[in-house]
Design a protein around this motif. Structure first.
Motif, mmCIF file in Angstrom:
data_model
loop_
_atom_site.group_PDB
_atom_site.id
_atom_site.type_symbol
_atom_site.label_atom_id
_atom_site.label_comp_id
_atom_site.label_asym_id
_atom_site.label_seq_id
_atom_site.Cartn_x
_atom_site.Cartn_y
_atom_site.Cartn_z
ATOM 1 N N TYR A 135 21.481 21.081 56.214
ATOM 2 C CA TYR A 135 22.082 21.870 57.291
ATOM 3 C C TYR A 135 21.859 21.176 58.633
ATOM 4 O O TYR A 135 22.775 21.042 59.438
ATOM 5 C CB TYR A 135 21.484 23.280 57.298
ATOM 6 C CG TYR A 135 22.111 24.161 58.343
ATOM 7 C CD1 TYR A 135 23.416 24.612 58.209
ATOM 8 C CD2 TYR A 135 21.400 24.532 59.480
ATOM 9 C CE1 TYR A 135 24.005 25.419 59.174
ATOM 10 C CE2 TYR A 135 21.970 25.343 60.441
ATOM 11 C CZ TYR A 135 23.278 25.776 60.284
ATOM 12 O OH TYR A 135 23.861 26.570 61.245
ATOM 13 N N LYS A 168 24.042 18.462 59.142
ATOM 14 C CA LYS A 168 25.447 18.897 59.153
ATOM 15 C C LYS A 168 26.222 18.230 58.015
ATOM 16 O O LYS A 168 27.381 17.870 58.164
ATOM 17 C CB LYS A 168 26.138 18.584 60.487
ATOM 18 C CG LYS A 168 25.439 19.163 61.695
ATOM 19 C CD LYS A 168 25.878 20.586 61.960
ATOM 20 C CE LYS A 168 25.245 21.196 63.180
ATOM 21 N NZ LYS A 168 23.926 21.798 62.969
ATOM 22 N N LYS A 187 29.383 21.713 56.186
ATOM 23 C CA LYS A 187 29.780 22.580 57.288
ATOM 24 C C LYS A 187 29.589 24.024 56.839
ATOM 25 O O LYS A 187 29.871 24.361 55.701
ATOM 26 C CB LYS A 187 31.251 22.346 57.637
ATOM 27 C CG LYS A 187 31.513 20.984 58.242
ATOM 28 C CD LYS A 187 32.971 20.882 58.695
ATOM 29 C CE LYS A 187 33.240 19.633 59.465
ATOM 30 N NZ LYS A 187 33.417 18.454 58.643
#
Length: 157
Positions: A145, A148, A151
């Motif tokens: 996370y 990224k 998404k």
């Protein structure tokens, strides 16, 4: 500084509300474990890890805010993240050692489609390892996370 608690996205509430009782926006551990199993296909060990990873205040209860954190990290990608973790976990121990994690991170691409640089990998490994020097599924989820690599799901219109 306290995190501003805005409105919980409806897709998060929709899942959470199926498991809460008497309009209390908290799930006891067994309720949260059932939610992880039913909604995200996690097995008992994975559910346990996710519960401990996202029960930020460690009170044995999953609040709507803690669940929202889990949802933002995992969302629609839960099985992808688990599959990736298992693929990287070469020895099948359920935790990644430094070598497995390093190799695994080299094979991942960021949301913009580029590979991670060596210094990024080093930095993220330092931030993700537990006291035992290993990375569990929860830390791996947070790591992806942060990077990224997945998404967060787009809000449904």
């Amino acid at each position: 500084m306290a995190m501003r608690r805005g409105k919980v996205p409806p897709e998060v509430m929709a899942v959470f509300e199926k498991y809460m009782k008497n309009n209390v926006r908290n799930l006891k551990k067994d309720q949260a474990m059932t939610l992880f199993s039913n909604e995200f296909g996690l097995d008992e060990e994975q559910s346990e890890i996710m519960f401990h990873t996202f029960d930020k205040d460690m009170n044995g209860i999953m609040s709507i805010w803690e669940f929202q954190q889990f949802f933002m990290c995992m969302g629609d990608h839960c099985q992808e993240v688990i599959a990736k973790f298992k693929e990287i976990d070469a020895d099948g121990s359920g935790k990644l050692d430094a070598d497995e994690a390093k190799e695994g991170l080299k094979s991942l691409k960021t949301a913009t489609g580029r590979n991670l640089e060596e210094k990024e990998i080093e930095f993220f490994l330092k931030s993700a390892v537990g006291e035992d020097g290993l990375i569990d599924l929860g830390a791996f989820t947070n790591l992806l996370y942060t990077l990224k690599l997945y998404k967060a799901p787009a809000p449904k219109k």
